[in-house]
Design a protein around this motif. Structure first.
Motif, PDB file in Angstrom:
ATOM      1  N   GLN A  78       0.838  -1.189   0.000  1.00 31.89           N
ATOM      2  CA  GLN A  78       0.000   0.000   0.000  1.00 31.89           C
ATOM      3  C   GLN A  78       0.873   1.239   0.000  1.00 31.89           C
ATOM      4  OE1 GLN A  78      -3.312  -0.275  -0.510  1.00 31.89           O
ATOM      5  NE2 GLN A  78      -2.749  -2.417  -0.688  1.00 31.89           N
ATOM      6  N   HIS A 163      -9.995  -2.161  -4.699  1.00 32.78           N
ATOM      7  CA  HIS A 163      -9.346  -2.502  -3.427  1.00 32.78           C
ATOM      8  C   HIS A 163      -7.906  -2.973  -3.673  1.00 32.78           C
ATOM      9  CE1 HIS A 163     -12.208  -1.881  -0.251  1.00 32.78           C
ATOM     10  NE2 HIS A 163     -13.132  -2.656  -0.801  1.00 32.78           N
ATOM     11  N   TYR A 167      -7.705   1.436  -2.920  1.00 31.94           N
ATOM     12  CA  TYR A 167      -8.900   2.191  -2.548  1.00 31.94           C
ATOM     13  C   TYR A 167      -9.596   1.498  -1.388  1.00 31.94           C
ATOM     14  CZ  TYR A 167      -8.528   5.012  -6.745  1.00 31.94           C
ATOM     15  OH  TYR A 167      -8.092   5.877  -7.710  1.00 31.94           O
ATOM     16  N   ASP A 168     -10.269   2.306  -0.581  1.00 34.37           N
ATOM     17  CA  ASP A 168     -11.011   1.767   0.552  1.00 34.37           C
ATOM     18  C   ASP A 168     -12.245   2.629   0.766  1.00 34.37           C
ATOM     19  OD1 ASP A 168     -11.641   0.083   2.598  1.00 34.37           O
ATOM     20  OD2 ASP A 168      -9.942   0.610   3.857  1.00 34.37           O
ATOM     21  N   HIS A 169     -13.128   2.174   1.613  1.00 35.07           N
ATOM     22  CA  HIS A 169     -14.336   2.939   1.907  1.00 35.07           C
ATOM     23  C   HIS A 169     -14.555   2.990   3.414  1.00 35.07           C
ATOM     24  CE1 HIS A 169     -16.165  -1.111   1.982  1.00 35.07           C
ATOM     25  NE2 HIS A 169     -15.545  -1.280   0.833  1.00 35.07           N
ATOM     26  N   GLY A 170     -13.461   3.295   4.116  1.00 36.55           N
ATOM     27  CA  GLY A 170     -13.485   3.346   5.576  1.00 36.55           C
ATOM     28  C   GLY A 170     -14.178   4.568   6.140  1.00 36.55           C
ATOM     29  N   GLU A 175     -15.514   6.484   0.643  1.00 35.43           N
ATOM     30  CA  GLU A 175     -16.585   5.672   0.059  1.00 35.43           C
ATOM     31  C   GLU A 175     -17.178   6.363  -1.171  1.00 35.43           C
ATOM     32  OE1 GLU A 175     -21.016   4.314   1.326  1.00 35.43           O
ATOM     33  OE2 GLU A 175     -19.405   3.798   2.741  1.00 35.43           O
TER      34      GLU A 175
END
Length: 193
Positions: A78, A163, A167-170, A175
Protein backbone atom coordinates in the motif's frame (compact mmCIF):
# COMPACT_ATOMS: atom_id res chain seq x y z
CA UNK A 1 2.60 -6.91 -21.38
CA UNK A 2 -1.03 -6.25 -20.54
CA UNK A 3 -3.63 -6.81 -17.87
CA UNK A 4 -4.54 -10.48 -17.56
CA UNK A 5 -7.30 -12.23 -15.71
CA UNK A 6 -6.75 -15.69 -14.28
CA UNK A 7 -9.91 -17.57 -13.48
CA UNK A 8 -10.57 -20.16 -10.73
CA UNK A 9 -13.98 -21.73 -10.08
CA UNK A 10 -14.09 -23.39 -6.65
CA UNK A 11 -17.84 -24.06 -6.69
CA UNK A 12 -18.62 -27.74 -6.29
CA UNK A 13 -21.38 -27.57 -8.87
CA UNK A 14 -19.30 -25.59 -11.39
CA UNK A 15 -20.55 -22.90 -13.73
CA UNK A 16 -24.26 -22.27 -13.92
CA UNK A 17 -26.54 -21.49 -16.83
CA UNK A 18 -26.00 -18.05 -18.30
CA UNK A 19 -22.36 -17.74 -17.22
CA UNK A 20 -20.74 -18.34 -20.61
CA UNK A 21 -20.37 -14.60 -21.24
CA UNK A 22 -18.73 -13.86 -17.89
CA UNK A 23 -15.08 -14.30 -18.95
CA UNK A 24 -15.41 -11.76 -21.80
CA UNK A 25 -17.34 -9.35 -19.55
CA UNK A 26 -14.74 -9.53 -16.80
CA UNK A 27 -11.82 -9.13 -19.24
CA UNK A 28 -13.54 -6.01 -20.61
CA UNK A 29 -14.11 -4.66 -17.09
CA UNK A 30 -10.51 -5.35 -16.12
CA UNK A 31 -9.27 -3.37 -19.11
CA UNK A 32 -11.77 -0.52 -18.51
CA UNK A 33 -10.81 -0.31 -14.82
CA UNK A 34 -7.10 -0.54 -15.64
CA UNK A 35 -7.37 2.24 -18.21
CA UNK A 36 -9.35 4.43 -15.78
CA UNK A 37 -6.66 3.95 -13.11
CA UNK A 38 -3.59 4.04 -15.36
CA UNK A 39 -2.75 0.37 -14.80
CA UNK A 40 -1.68 -1.26 -18.06
CA UNK A 41 0.10 -4.40 -16.84
CA UNK A 42 -0.45 -7.07 -14.24
CA UNK A 43 -2.31 -10.20 -13.32
CA UNK A 44 -5.55 -10.41 -11.35
CA UNK A 45 -6.78 -13.77 -10.13
CA UNK A 46 -10.54 -14.13 -9.75
CA UNK A 47 -11.95 -16.96 -7.68
CA UNK A 48 -15.64 -17.79 -7.83
CA UNK A 49 -16.85 -19.55 -4.73
CA UNK A 50 -19.98 -20.19 -2.68
CA UNK A 51 -21.15 -18.70 0.62
CA UNK A 52 -19.36 -21.35 2.70
CA UNK A 53 -16.07 -20.77 0.88
CA UNK A 54 -16.14 -16.99 1.25
CA UNK A 55 -17.32 -17.29 4.85
CA UNK A 56 -14.23 -19.34 5.69
CA UNK A 57 -11.93 -16.80 4.02
CA UNK A 58 -13.72 -13.92 5.76
CA UNK A 59 -13.30 -15.66 9.12
CA UNK A 60 -9.68 -16.58 8.49
CA UNK A 61 -8.46 -13.23 7.15
CA UNK A 62 -10.84 -10.66 8.61
CA UNK A 63 -12.04 -12.34 11.80
CA UNK A 64 -15.67 -12.11 10.64
CA UNK A 65 -17.52 -15.43 10.77
CA UNK A 66 -20.10 -14.64 8.09
CA UNK A 67 -20.49 -14.83 4.35
CA UNK A 68 -19.83 -11.69 2.33
CA UNK A 69 -20.05 -10.82 -1.35
CA UNK A 70 -16.45 -10.01 -2.33
CA UNK A 71 -12.98 -10.13 -0.78
CA UNK A 72 -9.77 -8.66 -2.17
CA UNK A 73 -6.21 -9.65 -1.37
CA UNK A 74 -3.79 -7.06 -2.81
CA UNK A 75 -0.22 -8.03 -3.62
CA UNK A 76 1.04 -4.46 -3.94
CA UNK A 77 2.46 -2.70 -0.95
CA UNK A 78 0.00 0.00 0.00
CA UNK A 79 1.24 3.45 -0.91
CA UNK A 80 3.62 2.05 -3.51
CA UNK A 81 3.15 2.02 -7.25
CA UNK A 82 5.51 -0.85 -7.75
CA UNK A 83 7.36 -3.45 -5.74
CA UNK A 84 11.11 -3.14 -6.11
CA UNK A 85 12.89 -6.38 -6.92
CA UNK A 86 16.63 -6.38 -6.24
CA UNK A 87 18.86 -8.95 -7.85
CA UNK A 88 22.36 -9.95 -6.77
CA UNK A 89 23.90 -7.77 -9.47
CA UNK A 90 22.05 -4.73 -8.10
CA UNK A 91 24.28 -4.79 -5.02
CA UNK A 92 27.56 -4.66 -6.92
CA UNK A 93 29.25 -1.36 -7.64
CA UNK A 94 30.35 -0.40 -11.11
CA UNK A 95 33.57 1.29 -12.13
CA UNK A 96 32.95 4.14 -14.53
CA UNK A 97 35.54 4.78 -17.20
CA UNK A 98 35.47 8.09 -18.99
CA UNK A 99 36.71 7.89 -22.58
CA UNK A 100 38.83 10.51 -24.31
CA UNK A 101 35.73 12.21 -25.68
CA UNK A 102 34.22 12.42 -22.17
CA UNK A 103 31.65 9.66 -22.85
CA UNK A 104 30.76 7.18 -20.16
CA UNK A 105 31.93 3.87 -21.66
CA UNK A 106 30.62 1.89 -18.70
CA UNK A 107 26.99 2.79 -19.50
CA UNK A 108 27.16 1.14 -22.90
CA UNK A 109 28.88 -1.98 -21.50
CA UNK A 110 26.34 -2.27 -18.67
CA UNK A 111 23.45 -1.99 -21.12
CA UNK A 112 24.97 -4.74 -23.30
CA UNK A 113 25.56 -6.97 -20.24
CA UNK A 114 22.02 -6.45 -18.98
CA UNK A 115 20.61 -7.35 -22.39
CA UNK A 116 22.78 -10.51 -22.49
CA UNK A 117 21.64 -11.56 -19.00
CA UNK A 118 17.94 -11.18 -19.81
CA UNK A 119 18.05 -12.73 -23.29
CA UNK A 120 15.59 -15.59 -23.44
CA UNK A 121 13.75 -14.54 -20.30
CA UNK A 122 10.34 -12.84 -20.44
CA UNK A 123 9.56 -9.98 -18.14
CA UNK A 124 8.01 -10.98 -14.84
CA UNK A 125 4.44 -9.76 -14.70
CA UNK A 126 3.26 -8.08 -11.53
CA UNK A 127 0.64 -9.92 -9.51
CA UNK A 128 -1.90 -7.27 -8.56
CA UNK A 129 -3.80 -9.63 -6.27
CA UNK A 130 -6.79 -11.91 -5.82
CA UNK A 131 -10.49 -11.17 -5.90
CA UNK A 132 -12.94 -13.72 -4.47
CA UNK A 133 -16.66 -13.47 -5.24
CA UNK A 134 -19.47 -15.50 -3.72
CA UNK A 135 -21.70 -16.30 -6.70
CA UNK A 136 -24.79 -17.17 -4.58
CA UNK A 137 -24.47 -13.87 -2.69
CA UNK A 138 -23.97 -12.05 -6.00
CA UNK A 139 -27.25 -13.52 -7.31
CA UNK A 140 -29.07 -12.61 -4.07
CA UNK A 141 -27.87 -9.01 -4.32
CA UNK A 142 -28.76 -8.73 -8.02
CA UNK A 143 -32.31 -9.73 -7.16
CA UNK A 144 -32.39 -7.47 -4.11
CA UNK A 145 -31.21 -4.42 -6.12
CA UNK A 146 -33.35 -5.27 -9.16
CA UNK A 147 -30.62 -5.52 -11.76
CA UNK A 148 -28.93 -8.25 -13.79
CA UNK A 149 -26.48 -10.79 -12.46
CA UNK A 150 -23.92 -9.37 -14.91
CA UNK A 151 -24.33 -5.88 -13.44
CA UNK A 152 -23.82 -7.20 -9.90
CA UNK A 153 -20.89 -9.38 -10.95
CA UNK A 154 -19.33 -6.36 -12.66
CA UNK A 155 -19.93 -4.18 -9.61
CA UNK A 156 -18.28 -6.71 -7.27
CA UNK A 157 -15.37 -7.30 -9.64
CA UNK A 158 -14.61 -3.59 -10.12
CA UNK A 159 -15.05 -3.02 -6.38
CA UNK A 160 -12.51 -5.78 -5.71
CA UNK A 161 -10.12 -4.44 -8.35
CA UNK A 162 -10.15 -0.95 -6.82
CA UNK A 163 -9.35 -2.50 -3.43
CA UNK A 164 -6.33 -4.20 -5.06
CA UNK A 165 -5.12 -0.74 -6.05
CA UNK A 166 -5.46 0.60 -2.51
CA UNK A 167 -8.90 2.19 -2.55
CA UNK A 168 -11.01 1.77 0.55
CA UNK A 169 -14.34 2.94 1.91
CA UNK A 170 -13.49 3.35 5.58
CA UNK A 171 -14.97 6.82 5.81
CA UNK A 172 -17.69 8.71 3.97
CA UNK A 173 -15.37 10.69 1.67
CA UNK A 174 -13.36 7.61 0.65
CA UNK A 175 -16.58 5.67 0.06
CA UNK A 176 -17.97 8.42 -2.22
CA UNK A 177 -14.72 8.49 -4.20
CA UNK A 178 -14.52 4.72 -4.59
CA UNK A 179 -18.18 4.23 -5.50
CA UNK A 180 -18.05 7.10 -8.01
CA UNK A 181 -15.06 5.43 -9.72
CA UNK A 182 -16.91 2.10 -9.76
CA UNK A 183 -19.97 3.64 -11.39
CA UNK A 184 -17.83 5.45 -13.98
CA UNK A 185 -16.09 2.22 -14.97
CA UNK A 186 -19.34 0.23 -15.05
CA UNK A 187 -21.04 2.88 -17.17
CA UNK A 188 -18.14 2.91 -19.64
CA UNK A 189 -18.57 -0.88 -19.97
CA UNK A 190 -22.33 -0.59 -20.56
CA UNK A 191 -23.32 -1.72 -17.06
CA UNK A 192 -24.58 1.59 -15.68
CA UNK A 193 -27.75 1.89 -13.68
Amino acid sequence: MSLKLEWVDERSDGAGAGESGWPALLERLLNEAGAAEGVADGIVTLTLTDNDGIRELNRQFRGLDKATDVLSFPMREQGSDELEILYEDDYETATIEIGPDGADEADEREADEAEDQTAGFGLIEELLGDIVISVPRMHEQAEEYGHSAERELGFLFVHGFLHLLGYDHGDEAAEREMFAKQEEILASAGLGR
